[in-house]
Design an enzyme around this catalytic site. Structure first.
Site, PDB file in Angstrom:
ATOM      1  NE  ARG A   9      83.024  36.548  46.877  1.00  0.00           N
ATOM      2  CZ  ARG A   9      83.833  35.710  46.513  1.00  0.00           C
ATOM      3  NH1 ARG A   9      83.090  34.448  46.438  1.00  0.00           N
ATOM      4  NH2 ARG A   9      85.184  35.528  46.724  1.00  0.00           N
ATOM      5  CE  LYS A  64      67.805  51.615  57.387  1.00  0.00           C
ATOM      6  NZ  LYS A  64      67.656  52.519  58.349  1.00  0.00           N
ATOM      7  CD  GLU A  93      59.900  51.461  65.763  1.00  0.00           C
ATOM      8  OE1 GLU A  93      59.726  52.247  64.986  1.00  0.00           O
ATOM      9  OE2 GLU A  93      60.882  51.371  66.544  1.00  0.00           O
ATOM     10  CE  LYS A 121      50.755  53.861  49.702  1.00  0.00           C
ATOM     11  NZ  LYS A 121      49.728  54.655  50.321  1.00  0.00           N
ATOM     12  CD  GLU A 168      67.819  55.829  56.728  1.00  0.00           C
ATOM     13  OE1 GLU A 168      67.618  54.750  57.024  1.00  0.00           O
ATOM     14  OE2 GLU A 168      68.131  56.462  57.666  1.00  0.00           O
ATOM     15  NE  ARG A 171      64.596  52.111  55.125  1.00  0.00           N
ATOM     16  CZ  ARG A 171      65.020  50.778  54.636  1.00  0.00           C
ATOM     17  NH1 ARG A 171      65.403  50.430  53.614  1.00  0.00           N
ATOM     18  NH2 ARG A 171      64.702  49.799  55.707  1.00  0.00           N
ATOM     19  CG  ASN A 214      65.625  57.528  60.969  1.00  0.00           C
ATOM     20  OD1 ASN A 214      65.504  56.484  61.373  1.00  0.00           O
ATOM     21  ND2 ASN A 214      66.413  58.133  60.053  1.00  0.00           N
ATOM     22  CG  HIS A 268      63.727  55.947  65.616  1.00  0.00           C
ATOM     23  ND1 HIS A 268      62.340  56.078  65.659  1.00  0.00           N
ATOM     24  CD2 HIS A 268      63.782  54.684  65.889  1.00  0.00           C
ATOM     25  CE1 HIS A 268      61.736  54.847  65.695  1.00  0.00           C
ATOM     26  NE2 HIS A 268      62.594  53.997  65.880  1.00  0.00           N
ATOM     27  CG  HIS A 289      68.211  55.698  68.242  1.00  0.00           C
ATOM     28  ND1 HIS A 289      68.514  55.794  67.087  1.00  0.00           N
ATOM     29  CD2 HIS A 289      67.903  54.541  68.513  1.00  0.00           C
ATOM     30  CE1 HIS A 289      67.921  54.898  66.244  1.00  0.00           C
ATOM     31  NE2 HIS A 289      67.571  54.022  67.325  1.00  0.00           N
ATOM     32  CG  HIS A 304      64.041  50.423  69.776  1.00  0.00           C
ATOM     33  ND1 HIS A 304      64.784  51.476  69.142  1.00  0.00           N
ATOM     34  CD2 HIS A 304      63.129  50.419  68.339  1.00  0.00           C
ATOM     35  CE1 HIS A 304      64.734  51.810  68.151  1.00  0.00           C
ATOM     36  NE2 HIS A 304      63.476  51.465  67.910  1.00  0.00           N
TER      37      HIS A 304
HETATM   38  N1  LIG Z   1      66.029  46.209  60.043  1.00  0.00           N
HETATM   39  C1  LIG Z   1      65.592  47.198  60.539  1.00  0.00           C
HETATM   40  O1  LIG Z   1      65.020  47.942  59.563  1.00  0.00           O
HETATM   41  C2  LIG Z   1      65.127  47.402  61.957  1.00  0.00           C
HETATM   42  C3  LIG Z   1      63.915  48.172  62.246  1.00  0.00           C
HETATM   43  C4  LIG Z   1      63.747  48.182  63.568  1.00  0.00           C
HETATM   44  C5  LIG Z   1      64.653  47.639  64.504  1.00  0.00           C
HETATM   45  N2  LIG Z   1      65.420  46.710  64.161  1.00  0.00           N
HETATM   46  C6  LIG Z   1      66.263  45.992  65.250  1.00  0.00           C
HETATM   47  O2  LIG Z   1      65.386  45.133  66.216  1.00  0.00           O
HETATM   48  C7  LIG Z   1      65.935  44.911  67.105  1.00  0.00           C
HETATM   49  C8  LIG Z   1      64.684  44.937  68.140  1.00  0.00           C
HETATM   50  O3  LIG Z   1      63.703  43.607  67.700  1.00  0.00           O
HETATM   51  P1  LIG Z   1      62.941  43.100  68.880  1.00  0.00           P
HETATM   52  O4  LIG Z   1      62.094  44.266  69.656  1.00  0.00           O
HETATM   53  O5  LIG Z   1      61.933  42.107  67.958  1.00  0.00           O
HETATM   54  O6  LIG Z   1      63.838  42.624  69.735  1.00  0.00           O
HETATM   55  P2  LIG Z   1      64.422  40.893  70.098  1.00  0.00           P
HETATM   56  O7  LIG Z   1      64.532  40.086  68.855  1.00  0.00           O
HETATM   57  O8  LIG Z   1      65.584  41.166  71.318  1.00  0.00           O
HETATM   58  O9  LIG Z   1      62.996  40.413  70.716  1.00  0.00           O
HETATM   59  C9  LIG Z   1      62.626  41.023  72.194  1.00  0.00           C
HETATM   60  C10 LIG Z   1      62.339  39.758  73.063  1.00  0.00           C
HETATM   61  O10 LIG Z   1      61.189  38.978  73.066  1.00  0.00           O
HETATM   62  C11 LIG Z   1      61.645  37.616  72.905  1.00  0.00           C
HETATM   63  N3  LIG Z   1      60.572  36.944  71.887  1.00  0.00           N
HETATM   64  C12 LIG Z   1      60.561  37.086  70.657  1.00  0.00           C
HETATM   65  N4  LIG Z   1      59.673  36.502  69.967  1.00  0.00           N
HETATM   66  C13 LIG Z   1      58.829  36.382  70.992  1.00  0.00           C
HETATM   67  C14 LIG Z   1      57.655  35.362  71.249  1.00  0.00           C
HETATM   68  N5  LIG Z   1      56.753  35.219  70.135  1.00  0.00           N
HETATM   69  N6  LIG Z   1      57.099  35.041  72.684  1.00  0.00           N
HETATM   70  C15 LIG Z   1      57.843  35.425  73.412  1.00  0.00           C
HETATM   71  N7  LIG Z   1      59.244  36.195  73.623  1.00  0.00           N
HETATM   72  C16 LIG Z   1      59.571  36.433  72.398  1.00  0.00           C
HETATM   73  C17 LIG Z   1      62.966  37.729  72.729  1.00  0.00           C
HETATM   74  O11 LIG Z   1      63.618  36.268  73.051  1.00  0.00           O
HETATM   75  C18 LIG Z   1      63.355  39.001  73.203  1.00  0.00           C
HETATM   76  O12 LIG Z   1      63.737  38.740  74.646  1.00  0.00           O
HETATM   77  C19 LIG Z   1      66.897  45.829  67.498  1.00  0.00           C
HETATM   78  O13 LIG Z   1      68.329  45.167  67.204  1.00  0.00           O
HETATM   79  C20 LIG Z   1      66.782  46.819  66.433  1.00  0.00           C
HETATM   80  O14 LIG Z   1      67.971  47.470  65.938  1.00  0.00           O
HETATM   81  C21 LIG Z   1      65.606  46.856  63.053  1.00  0.00           C
HETATM   82 ZN   LIG Z   2      62.300  51.987  65.952  1.00  0.00          ZN
END
Ligand SMILES: NC(=O)c1ccc[n+]([C@@H]2O[C@H](COP(=O)([O-])OP(=O)(O)OC[C@H]3O[C@@H](n4cnc5c(N)ncnc54)[C@H](O)[C@@H]3O)[C@@H](O)[C@H]2O)c1
Ligand SMILES: [Zn+2]
Length: 352
Positions: free
Chosen positions: A113, A135, A177, A217, A225, A229, A233, A236, A240, A255
């Site tokens: 939990r 999130k 971003e 902020k 959202e 918030r 997007n 996006h 997407h 992405h």
């Molecule tokens: N929660 C939220 O509000 C929110 C917002 C935006 C994106 N996301 C999520 O985030 C994810 C994308 O995140 P990401 O782009 O970090 O992807 P990821 O976690 O897949 O990392 C990208 C790549 O970089 C590698 N990597 C990570 N750190 C490294 C480092 N320091 N040196 C070398 N390689 C490294 C990883 O192995 C991977 O291959 C998606 O799943 C998306 O849905 C969430």
């Molecule tokens: Zn994004």
């Protein structure tokens, strides 16, 4: 070490070892369990071994990535936590990009939990976006982040030294971003970004607080959202659609790469419907084209993207909901636009 206050928690910007040491010194946990991206472990082995001993952490090291952001992987993590004897007073550390942050956070937030967790994001995208705002979730039934919840971490440790090993393409993807944050809410930050030519040479310690502040902020104003918030997007809705349209193809889009194209398209729509000045539209297009290679979007892909956008979760009652900008630094949410608008904006991208 610089402290930034967010809703319910503080972020620490600077050396992560120092940050973790001082943060843990003030707290008592029955155990510390780290979920570590294998790629991060490969590049930062000495650092992670040091943490293992210094902070007595158990480590779950695995290759993650978008395809493994699933309930199946969560089961392995939950199982591992049980095998390690993690109880309700245990702490989870998520060390990796947005995938590890979203999924590790989700596992912690649901295990017994909910147990506390700390985000240690290692990609630019995760440091400026994914690790902030609470999130959490995983992909399910081919829909991104379909299962999840909102829960804040205990703290986020932001250390740009991790960018040293980040592939250039990933750094650029995260920069989309950063660009988005400036475009929706911070003209001053935008003017700073305009001066950048090389992402490898950025003084991240100086720049990150301003970028993070934009998201903080907005999230503070609207944590769940319901309204503001949605501004995050921007880029996006189209992004997407493209990300999915290119999925599993040889020339897939990361992405941020998809969002970069999405921001050009949605800036065009902002010009069309909200009178975003032509000069600003051109400034945005030139800036994005400086950091992202041009991709030709074929007629077939445009059609596919239009189909996919219809299924986007930002839709209310069949209409496609866009978050746009009326000026650089001024967002405007809830614009319901048609398929024709989307096609037109993608054709505009192809021409620019
Ligand atoms: N929660 C939220 O509000 C929110 C917002 C935006 C994106 N996301 C999520 O985030 C994810 C994308 O995140 P990401 O782009 O970090 O992807 P990821 O976690 O897949 O990392 C990208 C790549 O970089 C590698 N990597 C990570 N750190 C490294 C480092 N320091 N040196 C070398 N390689 C490294 C990883 O192995 C991977 O291959 C998606 O799943 C998306 O849905 C969430
Ligand atoms: Zn994004």
């Amino acid at each position: 070490m610089k402290k930034i206050t967010a809703t319910e928690y503080d972020l620490h910007l600077g050396d992560a070892t120092e940050g973790l040491a001082s943060w843990l010194a003030e707290r008592q946990y029955s155990g510390v369990f780290a979920i570590v991206d294998a790629e991060v472990n490969n590049h930062w082995k000495p650092l992670l071994s040091r943490w293992k001993h210094q902070f007595h952490t158990q480590q779950f090291i695995a290759p993650f990535g978008e395809k493994r952001k699933s309930l199946k992987t969560c089961q392995s993590i939950w199982k591992w936590l049980m095998e390690q004897g993690a109880d309700r007073n245990a702490l989870v550390l998520n060390i990796g990009g947005g995938v590890v942050g979203d999924m590790g956070g989700f596992c912690a937030a649901t295990f017994k939990r909910g147990i506390p967790f700390v985000q240690i994001p290692t990609t630019l995208l995760a440091q400026v976006d994914a690790s902030l705002g609470g999130k959490l979730g995983v992909n399910f039934n081919q829909i991104k982040n379909n299962i999840g919840l909102f829960k804040n971490p205990k703290t986020v440790l932001i250390d740009p030294q991790f960018f040293k090993t980040l592939p250039k393409r990933e750094l650029h993807s995260g920069f989309a971003e950063v660009t988005k944050h400036a475009l929706i809410a911070d003209k001053e930050l935008w003017n700073k970004l305009l001066k950048i030519n090389d992402l490898q040479k950025i003084d991240w310690l100086a720049l990150l607080p301003k970028i993070i502040e934009v998201k903080n902020k907005i999230v503070k104003k609207d944590p769940f959202e319901k309204a503001d918030r949605k501004a995050l997007n921007f880029g996006h809705t189209v992004g997407h659609g493209l990300e999915s349209a290119f999925m599993n193809s040889k020339n897939n889009l990361l992405h941020g790469e998809a969002v970069a194209i999405g921001m050009i398209c949605e800036s065009y729509l902002s010009h069309k419907y909200l009178d975003l000045p032509k000069g600003e539209l051109e400034e945005i297009v030139n800036f994005i084209n400086r950091f992202f290679d041009k991709r030709k979007i074929s007629a077939t892909r445009i059609k596919k993207a239009c189909e996919l956008v219809k299924h986007d979760k930002k839709n209310d009652g069949g209409k496609v909901n866009y978050s746009l900008i009326s000026r650089i630094g001024a967002y405007s949410i809830n614009h319901h636009l048609t398929k024709v608008d989307l096609e037109e904006s993608l054709n505009y991208y192809n021409l620019m």
